[in-house]
Design an enzyme around this catalytic site. Structure first.
Site, PDB file in Angstrom:
ATOM      1  N   GLU A 166     -33.305 -15.598   7.717  1.00 37.51           N
ATOM      2  CA  GLU A 166     -33.362 -14.483   8.674  1.00 37.51           C
ATOM      3  C   GLU A 166     -33.038 -14.896  10.105  1.00 37.51           C
ATOM      4  O   GLU A 166     -32.348 -14.188  10.816  1.00 37.51           O
ATOM      5  CB  GLU A 166     -34.747 -13.824   8.637  1.00 37.51           C
ATOM      6  CG  GLU A 166     -34.938 -12.880   7.470  1.00 37.51           C
ATOM      7  CD  GLU A 166     -36.259 -12.144   7.535  1.00 37.51           C
ATOM      8  OE1 GLU A 166     -36.594 -11.616   8.606  1.00 37.51           O
ATOM      9  OE2 GLU A 166     -36.957 -12.113   6.508  1.00 37.51           O
ATOM     10  N   ASP A 213     -37.547 -14.151   4.584  1.00 34.75           N
ATOM     11  CA  ASP A 213     -38.998 -14.391   4.573  1.00 34.75           C
ATOM     12  C   ASP A 213     -39.642 -14.015   3.240  1.00 34.75           C
ATOM     13  O   ASP A 213     -39.244 -13.030   2.604  1.00 34.75           O
ATOM     14  CB  ASP A 213     -39.663 -13.604   5.708  1.00 34.75           C
ATOM     15  CG  ASP A 213     -39.384 -14.229   7.072  1.00 34.75           C
ATOM     16  OD1 ASP A 213     -38.808 -15.337   7.112  1.00 34.75           O
ATOM     17  OD2 ASP A 213     -39.733 -13.622   8.099  1.00 34.75           O
ATOM     18  N   ASP A 219     -41.916 -12.234   1.844  1.00 37.76           N
ATOM     19  CA  ASP A 219     -42.809 -11.079   1.762  1.00 37.76           C
ATOM     20  C   ASP A 219     -41.968  -9.852   1.405  1.00 37.76           C
ATOM     21  O   ASP A 219     -40.773  -9.960   1.145  1.00 37.76           O
ATOM     22  CB  ASP A 219     -43.570 -10.871   3.085  1.00 37.76           C
ATOM     23  CG  ASP A 219     -42.643 -10.753   4.291  1.00 37.76           C
ATOM     24  OD1 ASP A 219     -41.424 -10.543   4.103  1.00 37.76           O
ATOM     25  OD2 ASP A 219     -43.132 -10.864   5.425  1.00 37.76           O
ATOM     26  N   GLU A 252     -40.875  -7.348   3.180  1.00 41.28           N
ATOM     27  CA  GLU A 252     -39.797  -7.088   4.130  1.00 41.28           C
ATOM     28  C   GLU A 252     -38.635  -8.044   3.881  1.00 41.28           C
ATOM     29  O   GLU A 252     -37.464  -7.656   3.871  1.00 41.28           O
ATOM     30  CB  GLU A 252     -40.317  -7.244   5.559  1.00 41.28           C
ATOM     31  CG  GLU A 252     -39.492  -6.545   6.610  1.00 41.28           C
ATOM     32  CD  GLU A 252     -39.752  -5.056   6.677  1.00 41.28           C
ATOM     33  OE1 GLU A 252     -38.953  -4.370   7.329  1.00 41.28           O
ATOM     34  OE2 GLU A 252     -40.723  -4.581   6.068  1.00 41.28           O
ATOM     35  N   TYR A 295     -46.113 -20.209   6.190  1.00 41.34           N
ATOM     36  CA  TYR A 295     -45.713 -18.832   6.517  1.00 41.34           C
ATOM     37  C   TYR A 295     -46.904 -18.030   7.022  1.00 41.34           C
ATOM     38  O   TYR A 295     -47.996 -18.073   6.454  1.00 41.34           O
ATOM     39  CB  TYR A 295     -45.106 -18.158   5.291  1.00 41.34           C
ATOM     40  CG  TYR A 295     -44.459 -16.839   5.615  1.00 41.34           C
ATOM     41  CD1 TYR A 295     -43.432 -16.772   6.547  1.00 41.34           C
ATOM     42  CD2 TYR A 295     -44.887 -15.668   5.007  1.00 41.34           C
ATOM     43  CE1 TYR A 295     -42.834 -15.560   6.860  1.00 41.34           C
ATOM     44  CE2 TYR A 295     -44.288 -14.453   5.313  1.00 41.34           C
ATOM     45  CZ  TYR A 295     -43.267 -14.405   6.240  1.00 41.34           C
ATOM     46  OH  TYR A 295     -42.681 -13.199   6.555  1.00 41.34           O
ATOM     47  N   ARG A 319     -47.349 -14.667   7.567  1.00 39.90           N
ATOM     48  CA  ARG A 319     -47.683 -13.303   7.148  1.00 39.90           C
ATOM     49  C   ARG A 319     -48.210 -13.363   5.718  1.00 39.90           C
ATOM     50  O   ARG A 319     -47.449 -13.374   4.770  1.00 39.90           O
ATOM     51  CB  ARG A 319     -46.460 -12.386   7.234  1.00 39.90           C
ATOM     52  CG  ARG A 319     -45.995 -12.156   8.656  1.00 39.90           C
ATOM     53  CD  ARG A 319     -44.920 -11.091   8.764  1.00 39.90           C
ATOM     54  NE  ARG A 319     -44.428 -11.013  10.128  1.00 39.90           N
ATOM     55  CZ  ARG A 319     -43.371 -11.656  10.584  1.00 39.90           C
ATOM     56  NH1 ARG A 319     -42.687 -12.448   9.769  1.00 39.90           N
ATOM     57  NH2 ARG A 319     -42.983 -11.541  11.841  1.00 39.90           N
ATOM     58  N   HIS A 338     -49.306 -16.518  -1.859  1.00 45.92           N
ATOM     59  CA  HIS A 338     -49.122 -17.314  -0.658  1.00 45.92           C
ATOM     60  C   HIS A 338     -50.351 -18.187  -0.462  1.00 45.92           C
ATOM     61  O   HIS A 338     -51.438 -17.862  -0.889  1.00 45.92           O
ATOM     62  CB  HIS A 338     -49.006 -16.417   0.583  1.00 45.92           C
ATOM     63  CG  HIS A 338     -47.796 -15.540   0.594  1.00 45.92           C
ATOM     64  ND1 HIS A 338     -47.303 -15.007   1.759  1.00 45.92           N
ATOM     65  CD2 HIS A 338     -46.987 -15.106  -0.377  1.00 45.92           C
ATOM     66  CE1 HIS A 338     -46.236 -14.269   1.484  1.00 45.92           C
ATOM     67  NE2 HIS A 338     -46.038 -14.318   0.190  1.00 45.92           N
TER      68      HIS A 338
END
Length: 815
Positions: free
Chosen positions: A60, A133, A135, A137, A352, A354, A400
Site C-alpha cells: 500500500e 495491509d 485486514d 480494508e 501490524y 490494526r 493477528h
C-alpha cells in the site's frame, strides 16, 4: 426455359462459393496477421519468459515498498498502490439498488497512472504477490488490484500477509501466500455500501433542516449521539451536597487516614454541615481509636496483555496525550519501517497496528523472556511464556497478534537516535507494555483496619508493594474517575491488633455529587469498543471526523458537542431512530463479522437494512425537524411583517430559513434562521473602522480573521490575534498570510510603523532566561517541540517541559 434457370442457379451458387472462399481467405489472413502480431507462446517459451521476469510485490505505501524492496533483492520488483485505487464515484451514489446493491466502482481520480504502472509491471512479472495491509480494508484493496491486473495471460496472482516488516517475516509471508479471501472482501464491501447509502441519502436532509454542506455518517452519528446524550446528562444533573468525616491518626511516627465507614451499621449519609459538625463534636473527646479488627492479605496484580488497537489508542491518549489519529499515524511509521544503522537498513519496529487481538507468538514470548532474563533476576519473569490467547483469536479479523516490538531485544534506547521524539515515545510505550506482559505479577500486602467506636465505624485501608514484578518496568496510566490502583493506595504502619492509635484530628469535608465526566479520547474509544460500535481500525477516523466537521470540540482533552453537533444529532435520531440506535449499529457490526465468517450473504444484510431506511426517507416532516434542530418554539408568536400571516420554517437548497406561510405564491417574505450565539466566537477587540466591540471570528480560504459585528453596514476586518504582545512596541501579534510564499506568518498589528515578524506561532510563555512573555513555538524531527524567546536581546531556546507521564515513561525505560 427450365434449363436456363438451372444454369443461372448453378452460376449463382458457384459465385457464392467463390465469394465465401475469398472471404474466408481474407478472414484467415487477418487471423494470421493477428497471430503474427500476438503469437501464442508454447509452454516451454512461457516458462522461459517467466524465468526471465521478476516477482512483483504490491503493497500500500511507498515507505513499506522501500523497506521490503531492500529485504527481497534484485529478483523482486516492489510497487505501491498508495492506498485505494478504486472506489465508488464521488458525483453519484454509485450503487445499483434495484439489482442487488451492486457497487459501480471507478478508478479514483489521480490514480490512473498508478493503475497503469501496476498493469504494466504485472505483464512482465513471473508472479504477483499482493501484500496490502492484512485486514478487511487491505483485502478489498488487494481484490481491486487483482481485478485490474488479471487476464488470460496474467501471471499467477497470490495474496501475502505481512504482519510485521522484517526480513524473515516478509520471506515467510511470500512462501505462505494464498488466494484473496472473498468473504473478507464481501464484508468490507457491505460496510462501504452501507456507509454510502446512509451518507448519500441522509445528508441532504441535514442540508434542508440544519445547514448546507453537512454530512451524516452511519457510525460517526452514533458516536456523536453518545457525546450529546452525555452532555444532556450533565446539564440535567442536580448536584447533591454530602459530607465525609476523616480521622487523621499517627502510629510510630507515621500518619495515615481512616474514613467514617458506617453509622449504626449502614453507609453514612451526611447531608449538611450541621450533621457533620455534630458527629465531629461527639468524637472530640477521643484521644485514641481502638483497633477492633485487622485483616491482612496478599494480593497479586497481573500485567496487562500486549496492546491491541483500542488499548494502544487509550493508553497513548492517557499517558502521552496523543489523539487517536496521531497514535495510528506514528504506529504506521513504526510498522512500515524506520531507517536504522547502515548495516541494518530500514526495519519495521512493531507488528501490524490494526488488530482486535492480544495473542503472542511463542517465538516472540521466548525472545522477550530471553532479554528480560539478561536484565532482571529470574523471579521477575512469569512462570512460563504468556501467550494471551483470547476469544477473538478465531474471529473474523484474522488471527493477528497483539501489537508488539518485532525484536524485543531492540530497546527504546538502542533506536532512540533514529526516531523522532514522538515515534520514540510510542515505541517505548509498545515495548514496555509487551515486555511487562512476560513478567511476574506484582505482589502487595493489603491491610484493612477497623476502629469500632459504637455508633461509628472508621476504616483505614492501605497496601504496600511486597514485590514489584512487572511494575519495575511498566505502570498503566489512569484518568479521572478510574479506580485507585493498588500501587497508589496509602501505606499503613505495622499496627498490632487491639492497639490504641492516637488521633490527631477528626475533620469534616464538604462534597457534592458529580455528573458523569465528559468523554476523553481514551474513554470514548473504550465506550465504542464496549458497545460494539465500529471497529478499532475505524476509531481514529470516527473521532477525527467529529472534530473536523465541528460537531464536537476537544477542550482540555474532553469532548464538548457543539450546538451544530447537537442539531445534527437531534435531526438524525428523530428521523432515523433505528439506524442511529447504539444497539442496532452494534448488531450491524456483528452481521459484518458474520459475512466475513461466510454465515451471511452481504446482499441480504443490505436488503434487510434498506427497506426500513427507505421508509424513513419517505416520511420526512421537514418543518418539525427544523423546529427541533433550531429550537424555534417562539416562532408561533410571530407574524409576517408583510402580510400578517404565520411564520413557518422551510427547507431550501441553501439550507433552512423562515418564510411566510403564503410564500412563495402570495407573499415573498423570508429571513434566515439566526444561528445560536454559542456557535459564534467573539473577541473583545475594537473594529478598526467603526470602533464597535467585540469583533466576531470569521473564516475565509486563507484561514480565520476578525470581522465587524455590524457587517455588512461596516466591513472592518482585523488579522487574528495570538494573545502575545510584540517585543518591539507592545502591539498585538496577529496571524497574516504571505502573498509571495502563501504561508502564514505573524506580525505586529502596528505595521507599517512596526516591522516585527516571525514565521512560527507566538505563544504566551515566559522565557526562563530573561523573564519576558512571548516565544515562538518551534519544532523539528531531531529535537521535537521547543521554544525560542521573541526578545531580540535574548533569543534563548528551551525545550517544552515534559509531562509527568513522559517523565515516568523515561524512568521506566531506564529500568
Amino acid at each position: 426455359m427450365a434449363t436456363t434457370k438451372k444454369k443461372t442457379a448453378k452460376k449463382t451458387a458457384k459465385m457464392a462459393v467463390k465469394k465465401a472462399a475469398k472471404s474466408a481467405t481474407k478472414t484467415a489472413a487477418k487471423r494470421a496477421k493477428r497471430v503474427v502480431a500476438e503469437p501464442e507462446l508454447p509452454h516451454d517459451e512461457e516458462a522461459a519468459r517467466a524465468a526471465a521476469g521478476k516477482s512483483l510485490v504490491i503493497v500500500e505505501s511507498p515507505a513499506k515498498a522501500k523497506t521490503i524492496g531492500k529485504y527481497l533483492g534484485s529478483g523482486y520488483a516492489v510497487k505501491a498502490t498508495v492506498g485505494h485505487i478504486r472506489d465508488l464515484p464521488v458525483k453519484n451514489i454509485g450503487i445499483d439498488i434495484e439489482h442487488g446493491f451492486a457497487p459501480q466502482y471507478v478508478t479514483i481520480p489521480g490514480k490512473e497512472k498508478t493503475v497503469a504502472e501496476l498493469k504494466s509491471a504485472a505483464k512482465t512479472a513471473k508472479e504477483v504477490f499482493i501484500a496490502t495491509d492484512p485486514d478487511r480494508e487491505g483485502e478489498a484493496i488487494a481484490w481491486h488490484v487483482e481485478q485490474q491486473i488479471a487476464g488470460r495471460q496474467a501471471p499467477p496472482i497470490k495474496r501475502a500477509l505481512f504482519f510485521e516488516i522484517t526480513k524473515d517475516a516478509v520471506r515467510q509471508a511470500l512462501q505462505q501466500a494464498r488466494a484473496i479471501d472473498q468473504k473478507k472482501v464481501d464484508a468490507q464491501q457491505a460496510r462501504r455500501v452501507l456507509d454510502r447509502l446512509v451518507g448519500y441519502k441522509a445528508s441532504p436532509l441535514l442540508w434542508k433542516t440544519v445547514k448546507k454542506g453537512l454530512s451524516a455518517g452511519r457510525v460517526q452519528t452514533v458516536a456523536l449521539r453518545l457525546l450529546v446524550e452525555r452532555e444532556r446528562e450533565i446539564r440535567a444533573f442536580i448536584p447533591r451536597e454530602y459530607w465525609k468525616i476523616t480521622a487523621q491518626l499517627a502510629y510510630q511516627g507515621q500518619t495515615f487516614a481512616a474514613k467514617l465507614h458506617h453509622i449504626d451499621g449502614a453507609k453514612p449519609e451526611i447531608g449538611s454541615a450541621g450533621a457533620a459538625q455534630a458527629i465531629v463534636a461527639e468524637l472530640a473527646q477521643r484521644t485514641t481509636f481502638d483497633v477492633t479488627d485487622l485483616k491482612q492479605r496478599e494480593r497479586r496484580k497481573r500485567p496487562e496483555a500486549p496492546f491491541k488497537t483500542s488499548t494502544l489508542q487509550q493508553e497513548a491518549a492517557k499517558k502521552l496525550g496523543f489523539g487517536s489519529k496521531r497514535t495510528m499515524r506514528l504506529a504506521q511509521n513504526l510498522y512500515e519501517g524506520v531507517q536504522l544503522s547502515t548495516a541494518e537498513g530500514a526495519v519495521g519496529l512493531i507488528t501490524y497496528m490494526r488488530t482486535d487481538h492480544v495473542r503472542v507468538a511463542e517465538s516472540a514470548a521466548a525472545a522477550a523472556r530471553a532479554y528480560l532474563g539478561s536484565q532482571f533476576e529470574a523471579s521477575y519473569l512469569a512462570d512460563g511464556p504468556q501467550l494471551y490467547t483470547d476469544a477473538k483469536d478465531d474471529a473474523t479479523q484474522g488471527a493477528h497478534e497483539g501489537i508488539r516490538p518485532t525484536d524485543p531485544a531492540r530497546t527504546p534506547d538502542s533506536v532512540a537516535r533514529y526516531l523522532t521524539p514522538e515515534q520514540l515515545k510510542l515505541y517505548t510505550l509498545v515495548w514496555q507494555r509487551f515486555m511487562a506482559s512476560q513478567m511476574a505479577p506484582a505482589m502487595f500486602d493489603t491491610t484493612t483496619i477497623d476502629f469500632d467506636l459504637g455508633r461509628y465505624l472508621f476504616r483505614a485501608t492501605g497496601s504496600v508493594v511486597k514485590f514489584p514484578g512487572f511494575l519495575a518496568l511498566y505502570k498503566e496510566a489512569h484518568e479521572e474517575g478510574d479506580h485507585t490502583a493498588l500501587e497508589d493506595a496509602q501505606p499503613l504502619p505495622p499496627i498490632p491488633a487491639k492497639a490504641k492509635v492516637p488521633v490527631t484530628s477528626v475533620d469534616p469535608s464538604q462534597h457534592f455529587t458529580e455528573p458523569p465526566p465528559r468523554y476523553s479520547e481514551a474513554s470514548l474509544v473504550k465506550e465504542l469498543e464496549k458497545r460494539g460500535i465500529g471497529r478499532p481500525s475505524t476509531y481514529a477516523s470516527i473521532i477525527s471526523t467529529l472534530t473536523e466537521r465541528h460537531y464536537a470540540d476537544l477542550e482540555q482533552r474532553r469532548f464538548f458537542p457543539t450546538p451544530l453537533g447537537e442539531s445534527v444529532e437531534k435531526v438524525m435520531v428523530r428521523q432515523f431512530p433505528r439506524e442511529f440506535d447504539v444497539g442496532f449499529t452494534a448488531e450491524m457490526e456483528y452481521e459484518l463479522d458474520k459475512i466475513e465468517d461466510g454465515a451471511l450473504s452481504w446482499e441480504k444484510v443490505l436488503e434487510a437494512f434498506w427497506s426500513p431506511f427507505e421508509r424513513s426517507l419517505g416520511s420526512v416532516d421537514t418543518e418539525a425537524l427544523i423546529r427541533e434542530a433550531h429550537d424555534l418554539g417562539a416562532l408561533d408568536q410571530e407574524r409576517c411583517p408583510t402580510c400578517g400571516g404565520r411564520l413557518i420554517p422551510k427547507g431550501g437548497f441553501f439550507g433552512p430559513f423562515i418564510a411566510c406561510e403564503q410564500h412563495p405564491k402570495h407573499c415573498a417574505f423570508t429571513r434566515p434562521i439566526k444561528n445560536d450565539q454559542k456557535e459564534k466566537r467573539f473577541v473583545d477587540v475594537a473594529c478598526p473602522e467603526c470602533s464597535e466591540r467585540p469583533m466576531i471570528v470569521r473564516k475565509s480560504r486563507s484561514g480565520e480573521f476578525l470581522g465587524c459585528t455590524r457587517f455588512p453596514k461596516c466591513k472592518g476586518t482585523k488579522s487574528m490575534p495570538t494573545g502575545v504582545k510584540c517585543p518591539k512596541d507592545g502591539g498585538d501579534l496577529a496571524a497574516r498570510k504571505s502573498k509571495k510564499r502563501g504561508k502564514t506568518f505573524y506580525g505586529c498589528e502596528n505595521y507599517p510603523n512596526c516591522d516585527f515578524v516571525c514565521w512560527d506561532k507566538p505563544v504566551p510563555e515566559s522565557c526562563p532566561e530573561c523573564g519576558k512573555v512571548g516565544a515562538e513555538a518551534k519544532s523539528n524531527k531531531t529535537r521535537g517541540a521547543y521554544r525560542k524567546c521573541l526578545n531580540a536581546d535574548c533569543q534563548n531556546e528551551w525545550d517544552v517541559p515534559e509531562t509527568g507521564a513522559d517523565a515516568a515513561a523515561k524512568v521506566a525505560a531506564a529500568g
